[in-house]
Write a protein that holds these residues in place. Structure first.
Motif, PDB file in Angstrom:
ATOM      1  N   GLY A 100       0.835  -1.107  -0.019  1.00 31.56           N
ATOM      2  CA  GLY A 100       0.118   0.193  -0.135  1.00 31.56           C
ATOM      3  C   GLY A 100       0.870   1.297  -0.093  1.00 31.56           C
ATOM      4  O   GLY A 100       0.635   2.303  -0.719  1.00 31.56           O
ATOM      5  N   ARG A 101       1.846   1.388   0.764  1.00 34.68           N
ATOM      6  CA  ARG A 101       2.753   2.308   0.715  1.00 34.68           C
ATOM      7  C   ARG A 101       3.563   2.763  -0.736  1.00 34.68           C
ATOM      8  O   ARG A 101       3.781   3.619  -1.065  1.00 34.68           O
ATOM      9  N   LEU A 102       3.781   1.609  -1.216  1.00 30.31           N
ATOM     10  CA  LEU A 102       4.423   1.559  -2.621  1.00 30.31           C
ATOM     11  C   LEU A 102       3.675   2.329  -3.549  1.00 30.31           C
ATOM     12  O   LEU A 102       3.930   3.076  -4.224  1.00 30.31           O
ATOM     13  N   ALA A 103       2.453   1.565  -3.418  1.00 30.55           N
ATOM     14  CA  ALA A 103       1.316   2.313  -4.494  1.00 30.55           C
ATOM     15  C   ALA A 103       1.105   3.853  -4.020  1.00 30.55           C
ATOM     16  O   ALA A 103       0.922   4.517  -5.147  1.00 30.55           O
ATOM     17  N   GLY A 104       1.078   4.079  -2.716  1.00 29.52           N
ATOM     18  CA  GLY A 104       0.780   5.491  -2.345  1.00 29.52           C
ATOM     19  C   GLY A 104       2.097   6.310  -2.971  1.00 29.52           C
ATOM     20  O   GLY A 104       1.578   7.450  -3.193  1.00 29.52           O
ATOM     21  N   ARG A 105       3.243   5.899  -2.827  1.00 28.51           N
ATOM     22  CA  ARG A 105       4.326   6.576  -3.166  1.00 28.51           C
ATOM     23  C   ARG A 105       4.254   7.067  -4.747  1.00 28.51           C
ATOM     24  O   ARG A 105       4.788   8.254  -5.000  1.00 28.51           O
ATOM     25  N   TRP A 106       4.181   6.251  -5.366  1.00 25.71           N
ATOM     26  CA  TRP A 106       4.036   6.505  -6.874  1.00 25.71           C
ATOM     27  C   TRP A 106       2.753   7.224  -7.112  1.00 25.71           C
ATOM     28  O   TRP A 106       2.757   8.058  -8.100  1.00 25.71           O
ATOM     29  N   ALA A 107       1.711   7.007  -6.468  1.00 24.75           N
ATOM     30  CA  ALA A 107       0.595   7.515  -6.747  1.00 24.75           C
ATOM     31  C   ALA A 107       0.572   9.249  -6.591  1.00 24.75           C
ATOM     32  O   ALA A 107       0.134   9.990  -7.213  1.00 24.75           O
ATOM     33  N   SER A 108       1.347   9.443  -5.507  1.00 24.53           N
ATOM     34  CA  SER A 108       1.744  10.907  -5.053  1.00 24.53           C
ATOM     35  C   SER A 108       2.238  11.585  -6.225  1.00 24.53           C
ATOM     36  O   SER A 108       2.455  13.072  -6.235  1.00 24.53           O
ATOM     37  N   LEU A 109       3.205  10.932  -7.192  1.00 26.24           N
ATOM     38  CA  LEU A 109       3.844  11.402  -8.238  1.00 26.24           C
ATOM     39  C   LEU A 109       3.127  11.504  -9.543  1.00 26.24           C
ATOM     40  O   LEU A 109       3.303  12.321 -10.231  1.00 26.24           O
ATOM     41  N   VAL A 110       2.408  10.476  -9.977  1.00 24.39           N
ATOM     42  CA  VAL A 110       1.795  10.369 -11.244  1.00 24.39           C
ATOM     43  C   VAL A 110       0.007  10.440 -11.125  1.00 24.39           C
ATOM     44  O   VAL A 110      -0.653  10.545 -12.127  1.00 24.39           O
TER      45      VAL A 110
ATOM     46  N   ASP B 260      -3.579  -0.227   3.607  1.00 21.91           N
ATOM     47  CA  ASP B 260      -2.972   0.854   2.979  1.00 21.91           C
ATOM     48  C   ASP B 260      -3.374   0.952   1.352  1.00 21.91           C
ATOM     49  O   ASP B 260      -3.375   2.058   0.755  1.00 21.91           O
ATOM     50  N   LEU B 261      -3.339  -0.559   0.655  1.00 16.39           N
ATOM     51  CA  LEU B 261      -3.468  -0.255  -0.614  1.00 16.39           C
ATOM     52  C   LEU B 261      -4.909   0.252  -0.961  1.00 16.39           C
ATOM     53  O   LEU B 261      -4.974   0.953  -1.956  1.00 16.39           O
ATOM     54  N   ARG B 262      -5.826  -0.050  -0.256  1.00 20.68           N
ATOM     55  CA  ARG B 262      -7.085   0.498  -0.583  1.00 20.68           C
ATOM     56  C   ARG B 262      -7.291   2.029  -0.487  1.00 20.68           C
ATOM     57  O   ARG B 262      -7.814   2.647  -1.289  1.00 20.68           O
ATOM     58  N   ALA B 263      -6.471   2.382   0.433  1.00 28.22           N
ATOM     59  CA  ALA B 263      -6.541   4.102   0.877  1.00 28.22           C
ATOM     60  C   ALA B 263      -5.763   4.627  -0.112  1.00 28.22           C
ATOM     61  O   ALA B 263      -5.977   5.988  -0.305  1.00 28.22           O
ATOM     62  N   SER B 264      -4.800   3.994  -0.793  1.00 33.13           N
ATOM     63  CA  SER B 264      -4.012   4.843  -1.745  1.00 33.13           C
ATOM     64  C   SER B 264      -4.799   5.237  -2.916  1.00 33.13           C
ATOM     65  O   SER B 264      -4.457   6.080  -3.695  1.00 33.13           O
ATOM     66  N   GLY B 265      -5.750   4.582  -3.549  1.00 34.38           N
ATOM     67  CA  GLY B 265      -6.697   4.792  -4.574  1.00 34.38           C
ATOM     68  C   GLY B 265      -6.248   4.062  -5.840  1.00 34.38           C
ATOM     69  O   GLY B 265      -6.778   4.482  -6.911  1.00 34.38           O
ATOM     70  N   ALA B 266      -5.186   3.397  -5.572  1.00 32.12           N
ATOM     71  CA  ALA B 266      -4.415   2.523  -6.832  1.00 32.12           C
ATOM     72  C   ALA B 266      -5.662   1.564  -7.364  1.00 32.12           C
ATOM     73  O   ALA B 266      -6.367   1.036  -6.493  1.00 32.12           O
ATOM     74  N   LEU B 267      -5.964   1.422  -8.571  1.00 33.08           N
ATOM     75  CA  LEU B 267      -6.569   0.227  -9.144  1.00 33.08           C
ATOM     76  C   LEU B 267      -5.754  -1.005  -8.691  1.00 33.08           C
ATOM     77  O   LEU B 267      -4.647  -1.294  -8.882  1.00 33.08           O
ATOM     78  N   VAL B 268      -6.689  -2.140  -8.374  1.00 32.64           N
ATOM     79  CA  VAL B 268      -6.213  -3.485  -8.393  1.00 32.64           C
ATOM     80  C   VAL B 268      -6.878  -4.204  -9.485  1.00 32.64           C
ATOM     81  O   VAL B 268      -7.946  -4.368  -9.542  1.00 32.64           O
ATOM     82  N   VAL B 269      -5.873  -4.822 -10.128  1.00 37.21           N
ATOM     83  CA  VAL B 269      -6.447  -5.836 -11.124  1.00 37.21           C
ATOM     84  C   VAL B 269      -6.410  -7.299 -10.564  1.00 37.21           C
ATOM     85  O   VAL B 269      -5.222  -7.723 -10.393  1.00 37.21           O
ATOM     86  N   GLY B 270      -7.438  -7.951 -10.549  1.00 36.21           N
ATOM     87  CA  GLY B 270      -7.267  -9.065  -9.848  1.00 36.21           C
ATOM     88  C   GLY B 270      -8.198  -8.670  -8.641  1.00 36.21           C
ATOM     89  O   GLY B 270      -9.173  -8.047  -8.691  1.00 36.21           O
TER      90      GLY B 270
END
Length: 352
Positions: A181-191, A305-315
């Motif tokens: 979740g933190r990984l997804a959030g780190r990159w989400a903050s950039l793109v 944390d992944l759910r909170a990041s807002g990133a799309l989950v495929v699967g």
């Protein structure tokens, strides 16, 4: 400048090598569809993780394992990769699993240097219950002697420092990748969160992972036209719990006898090849029983944390959860003895 840049950033042991081989073997077919996957120049087989090596030329010491000499040696490859991406009129794909461990400033450097109208970040992932054993056995295959419990204890100490420290401290790089979740959030903050996708590795059926990856990259149509094979694509093969213990004991003996890292690596490779021919290899490697509740708690926190990041989950996020009850029992003494016998025979044949 590329219309779209797809950054596939790992994580390790989540199917990255399979996907890189898929892309490498289909370079011409993909380019005919407007998708560029840059490969190194020269004859011979394409280097696995070639784009990771290129990023050493840009980021250098951001990776704790990369020295100044190696970084300087890869600068020209990074420049060729960057130029190819910038010259691409359509979609460019760059795959480097080590980008999962870099800190935010370094991630921004990669994005800025490659340049693209749109950047998509794709993370392939598995549950912590699979990632941690796979990561430890790779350490053993690289010559390390620390046992699995000690490996997990070290990770627990790092995680106890808190996420602020993990995001800043170079030696906490494993949690920067495995804290999904933190990984997804780190990159989400950039793109932006709408341009980060986490792909759950389904664990079986190579075509499913390929299609999930291509969907996350916005390339579903291309995946249908350049499908995954049912077999034939080379990927890493792991070792079982018994085999890992044999290799770990071997590493200690090789070190005590003064073998070089290169000599030990050649012997281990031959032994691992011999392991693969065994019919009954014993149980797969699993989280040590006394750490299973702790790993399950980490896994649940990371998925929140992944759910909170807002990133799309495929699967499905459920595929990323660790369920301790699904772990096998530890290997029996007979499993280890039979693995040791195979290793001894492989060493004897090498000596002949």
């Amino acid at each position: 400048m590329a219309q779209r840049l797809v950054l596939h950033i790992g994580v390790q042991k989540s199917g990255t090598t399979f996907l890189q081989r898929m892309l490498e073997e289909r370079v011409d077919a993909l380019e005919a569809l407007g998708v560029v996957y840059p490969v190194p120049e020269g004859e011979g087989p394409v280097r696995v993780n070639a784009h990771e090596a290129a990023t050493y030329g840009l980021l250098g010491g951001e990776y704790p394992w990369v020295g100044a000499r190696r970084a300087a040696a890869e600068e020209a490859w990074w420049q060729r990769l960057r130029d190819r991406v910038r010259a691409c009129p359509g979609t460019a794909v760059v795959s480097a699993e080590a980008l999962a461990v870099v800190r935010s400033d370094a991630a921004q450097r990669v994005i800025d240097d490659l340049g693209a109208d749109e950047v998509r970040v794709v993370v392939t992932a598995r549950s912590l219950g699979r990632l941690l054993p796979s990561s430890w056995q790779q350490h053993v295959r690289n010559g390390r002697t620390a046992g699995f419990p000690r490996f997990v204890e070290g990770l627990a100490a790092q995680r106890a420092r808190g996420w602020e420290g993990i995001e800043k401290e170079p030696d906490a790089h494993m949690w920067r990748a495995f804290g999904l979740g933190r990984l997804a959030g780190r990159w989400a903050s950039l793109v932006g969160p709408d341009r980060v996708a986490v792909v759950s590795n389904p664990g079986s059926g190579s075509g499913r992972l390929w299609h999930r990856f291509m969907e996350a990259a916005g390339l579903s149509d291309e995946a249908d036209r350049v499908p995954a094979p049912s077999d034939g694509t080379t990927v890493h093969g792991g070792v079982t719990a018994a085999e890992a213990e044999v290799l770990r004991a071997l590493n200690g003996n090789l070190s005590a006898q003064g073998w070089s890292h290169e000599e030990g690596a050649l012997l281990r490779d031959e032994i691992v090849d011999a392991f693969r021919t065994r019919q009954d290899r014993g149980p797969r490697l699993a989280v040590p029983p006394r750490f299973r509740d702790q790993v399950a708690a980490w896994s649940a926190e990371d998925i929140d944390d992944l759910r909170a990041s807002g990133a799309l989950v495929v699967g499905s996020p459920a595929e990323l959860a660790y369920t301790p009850g699904e772990d096998p029992d530890p290997p029996r003494p007979n499993d280890i003895a039979e693995a040791a016998g195979t290793a001894a025979m492989a060493a004897a044949q090498r000596a002949r």
